[in-house]
Design a protein around this motif. Structure first.
Motif, PDB file in Angstrom:
ATOM      1  N   VAL A   4     -59.133  80.704  48.758  1.00  0.00           N
ATOM      2  CA  VAL A   4     -59.042  79.891  47.388  1.00  0.00           C
ATOM      3  C   VAL A   4     -57.406  79.914  47.197  1.00  0.00           C
ATOM      4  O   VAL A   4     -56.781  80.822  47.070  1.00  0.00           O
ATOM      5  CB  VAL A   4     -59.490  80.341  46.935  1.00  0.00           C
ATOM      6  CG1 VAL A   4     -59.599  79.760  45.341  1.00  0.00           C
ATOM      7  CG2 VAL A   4     -61.069  80.403  46.977  1.00  0.00           C
ATOM      8  N   HIS A   5     -56.884  78.336  47.528  1.00  0.00           N
ATOM      9  CA  HIS A   5     -55.702  78.140  47.208  1.00  0.00           C
ATOM     10  C   HIS A   5     -55.429  77.623  45.657  1.00  0.00           C
ATOM     11  O   HIS A   5     -55.859  76.242  45.440  1.00  0.00           O
ATOM     12  CB  HIS A   5     -55.049  77.290  48.087  1.00  0.00           C
ATOM     13  CG  HIS A   5     -53.704  77.156  48.184  1.00  0.00           C
ATOM     14  ND1 HIS A   5     -52.853  78.075  48.208  1.00  0.00           N
ATOM     15  CD2 HIS A   5     -53.287  75.974  47.991  1.00  0.00           C
ATOM     16  CE1 HIS A   5     -51.346  77.347  48.266  1.00  0.00           C
ATOM     17  NE2 HIS A   5     -51.861  76.125  48.146  1.00  0.00           N
ATOM     18  N   ARG A   6     -54.565  78.245  45.124  1.00  0.00           N
ATOM     19  CA  ARG A   6     -53.807  77.756  43.574  1.00  0.00           C
ATOM     20  C   ARG A   6     -54.906  76.587  42.383  1.00  0.00           C
ATOM     21  O   ARG A   6     -54.854  76.003  41.871  1.00  0.00           O
ATOM     22  CB  ARG A   6     -52.868  76.460  43.568  1.00  0.00           C
ATOM     23  CG  ARG A   6     -51.287  77.418  44.888  1.00  0.00           C
ATOM     24  CD  ARG A   6     -50.246  76.708  44.567  1.00  0.00           C
ATOM     25  NE  ARG A   6     -50.130  76.586  43.392  1.00  0.00           N
ATOM     26  CZ  ARG A   6     -48.871  76.232  42.923  1.00  0.00           C
ATOM     27  NH1 ARG A   6     -47.988  75.686  43.848  1.00  0.00           N
ATOM     28  NH2 ARG A   6     -48.326  76.366  41.853  1.00  0.00           N
ATOM     29  N   LEU A   7     -56.203  77.540  42.648  1.00  0.00           N
ATOM     30  CA  LEU A   7     -57.395  76.895  42.093  1.00  0.00           C
ATOM     31  C   LEU A   7     -57.377  76.886  40.603  1.00  0.00           C
ATOM     32  O   LEU A   7     -57.286  77.530  39.490  1.00  0.00           O
ATOM     33  CB  LEU A   7     -59.280  77.376  42.921  1.00  0.00           C
ATOM     34  CG  LEU A   7     -59.948  77.093  42.978  1.00  0.00           C
ATOM     35  CD1 LEU A   7     -60.180  75.170  43.205  1.00  0.00           C
ATOM     36  CD2 LEU A   7     -61.081  77.628  43.127  1.00  0.00           C
ATOM     37  N   THR A   8     -57.492  75.777  40.063  1.00  0.00           N
ATOM     38  CA  THR A   8     -57.488  75.405  38.400  1.00  0.00           C
ATOM     39  C   THR A   8     -58.217  74.306  37.527  1.00  0.00           C
ATOM     40  O   THR A   8     -59.586  73.762  38.316  1.00  0.00           O
ATOM     41  CB  THR A   8     -55.690  74.953  38.071  1.00  0.00           C
ATOM     42  OG1 THR A   8     -54.761  75.645  38.700  1.00  0.00           O
ATOM     43  CG2 THR A   8     -56.195  74.995  36.401  1.00  0.00           C
ATOM     44  N   LYS A   9     -59.483  75.212  37.177  1.00  0.00           N
ATOM     45  CA  LYS A   9     -60.337  74.626  35.981  1.00  0.00           C
ATOM     46  C   LYS A   9     -60.503  74.474  35.392  1.00  0.00           C
ATOM     47  O   LYS A   9     -59.975  75.460  34.057  1.00  0.00           O
ATOM     48  CB  LYS A   9     -61.724  74.698  36.785  1.00  0.00           C
ATOM     49  CG  LYS A   9     -62.775  74.289  36.392  1.00  0.00           C
ATOM     50  CD  LYS A   9     -62.934  72.727  36.092  1.00  0.00           C
ATOM     51  CE  LYS A   9     -64.085  72.283  36.170  1.00  0.00           C
ATOM     52  NZ  LYS A   9     -64.675  71.200  37.081  1.00  0.00           N
TER      53      LYS A   9
END
Lengths: 254, 265
Positions: A4-9
């Motif tokens: 998971v890489h710099r995941l943003t939601k």
């Protein structure tokens, strides 16, 4: 493995997951801990390609879920209690999934046996209790004999015998060399199941560590968890240095 | 140990449309309610056709020119489209309501394949069934006709086309309904949109502006352009109507596909 890489939601102005990065390595159960609403389920749905991230990415073996060649044979997931139509039997539900996943039909009977639902395989699944639903979901996850497994709150609704069963199942799956990520808000359960821990709060990473390291000062895992999460608003993810970056634990030796 | 070592036997190539088709076929087959509803379509269409024919009076002299018993026998399409449409909407919205959309997309993450498989399986089943029903209805219905009226025959001009197009219409409604389900994602709004499109809006328009606008709506096309052995005045011709229906189906399907691909499941 899962990356998971710099995941943003974001949902409107509310941030569900922000700049979240961690890896899940094969061969050990990794617990995914956080208070309710911390973004665990959202993260898992993004790993599964069900929700699209606003930024960053989640990869499985280097590829996004949507680009997997045989999704169900590479990744198995228990996402929520009910992901089946109440009018179908457990056998019919799993047969449809097997067809979609290119999995031999014989696996359906096998996984129903594994989760203990053989007796009720042909009953309408809408009549199932929450615990039976969980077992059906786990059967779906195991169907393709995948190397990567995701379990979102797997012990919900299970009786003590079922809790012990799923705990042993996850450990044996990891011991076979599979990648196992299991989310929970039950710290005591994680203490018994997981070796590694990814702790998040308010969508941000609070710790990427091992159970052993987190409890190294002699305190309980629960105390360590509360220490981490109570300060989560102030930490904003940056004040906590993930100790595993310097760790010599086995999951870093891939 | 690596993941690859665990599953060394994974065949190359990967999953495709054929897998999605098989999955959707098993799902359609395994819901008993679908088959009960389709049985209603069969029984309803045949019964309506026979009853309508039995009640068809010998036309008075001034009405002979526009008299078209083929149109009467196919009256059951109006019922058939409602049932077919509701099943089609539920096929998609039911997956959102139950959460099974998530396991569907876990198995087949390429979403266009999922919608195409649903539309193909349900559209195909409906097409085969409704063509058969259209023929059975026609053959059964004409025997109920007053002996004083000459029975229409499939070899009469336009009759075979009317029967074939009426069956095909339900196949198109099936695909349209799958598209509406994907567009709305909720059963109530999906069925609302379906009923509005098929019944409410054209009926209101017919009441206020006559056939001027209403004739472009699917139900009006089905009844007045397709299921006629001789084209009606002020209505679209059979082939114009059919072509327009194809356009509607493509537009609704494309809209549903866009929503399915873009929105979080």
């Amino acid at each position: 493995m899962i990356s998971v890489h710099r995941l943003t939601k974001r949902y409107g102005r509310a941030v569900a997951v922000e700049e979240l990065s961690f890896d899940v390595a094969p061969g050990a159960v990794t617990g995914f801990l956080g208070p309710n609403g911390s973004g665990k389920s959202t993260t898992m749905r993004m790993i599964m390609g069900l929700d699209a991230p606003d930024a960053g990415q989640a990869l499985i073996g280097g590829r996004p879920y949507a680009e997997l060649t045989w999704p169900l044979r590479e990744v198995g997931a228990l996402l929520e209690a009910r992901t089946y139509h109440p009018g179908r039997s457990a056998h019919q539900h799993l047969s449809a999934l097997a067809a979609g996943g290119g999995i031999p039909r014989a696996r359906v009977g096998e996984v129903l046996e594994t989760v203990g639902l053989s007796e009720v395989a042909h009953r309408r699944a809408g009549t199932f209790s929450l615990g039976m639903s969980q077992r059906l979901g786990i059967a779906g996850a195991l169907l393709g004999d995948p190397g990567v497994l995701l379990f979102d709150e797997p012990v919900n609704g299970l009786d003590p015998e079922g809790v012990r069963w799923i705990r042993d199942l996850m450990k044996s799956l990891a011991a076979e060399g599979r990648t196992v990520l299991v989310s929970s808000h039950l710290i005591s359960e994680m203490a018994l199941t997981a070796e590694h821990l990814v702790v998040i709060g308010q969508g941000r990473l609070l710790a990427d560590t091992t159970v052993a390291e987190l409890t190294a000062d002699g305190g309980s895992l629960e105390e360590a968890f509360f220490r981490l999460t109570s300060g989560s608003a102030a930490y904003r993810g940056t004040n906590v240095t993930p100790p595993t970056s310097a760790s010599s634990s086995p999951r870093r030796t891939r | 140990m690596t993941t690859a070592a665990l599953s060394p036997a994974l065949p190359t190539g990967g999953y495709g449309f054929a897998h999605a088709l098989r999955m959707e076929w098993i799902k359609l087959r395994s819901l008993r309610s679908t088959w009960w509803a389709l049985l209603v379509v069969v029984a309803g269409m045949v019964a309506i056709g026979v009853v309508t024919m039995a009640n068809t009076k010998v036309p008075s002299a001034d009405k002979t020119a526009g008299f078209d018993p083929t149109n009467n026998v196919l009256a059951g399409v109006a019922l058939g489209q409602l049932v077919v449409g509701v099943i089609g909407v539920l096929l998609v919205t039911g997956e959102y309501a139950s959460g099974s959309m998530r396991s569907t997309l876990a198995a087949v993450p390429r979403r266009p394949l999922v919608l195409a498989a649903k539309a193909t399986v349900f559209g195909g089943v409906t097409l085969v069934l409704s063509e058969a029903v259209a023929f059975v209805t026609f053959l059964a219905g004409r025997t109920a006709l007053d002996p004083a009226i000459p029975q229409p025959s499939l070899t009469d001009g336009g009759v075979l086309r009317a029967v074939l197009m009426s069956g095909a219409y339900l196949g198109l409604v099936a695909v349209m309904a799958v598209g509406i389900g994907a567009l709305t994602r909720h059963t109530a709004s999906g069925i609302g949109a379906l009923v509005g499109l098929l019944f409410v809006v054209p009926a209101m328009l017919a009441g206020t502006t006559g056939t001027t606008v209403a004739k472009f709506f699917p139900t009006m096309i089905a009844g007045n352009s397709l299921a006629v052995s001789r084209p009606m005045p002020d209505m679209l011709t059979p082939w114009t109507g059919f072509a327009l229906l194809l356009v509607y189906t493509a537009v609704v399907y494309a809209g549903g596909l866009r929503v399915l691909v873009r929105r979080d499941a």
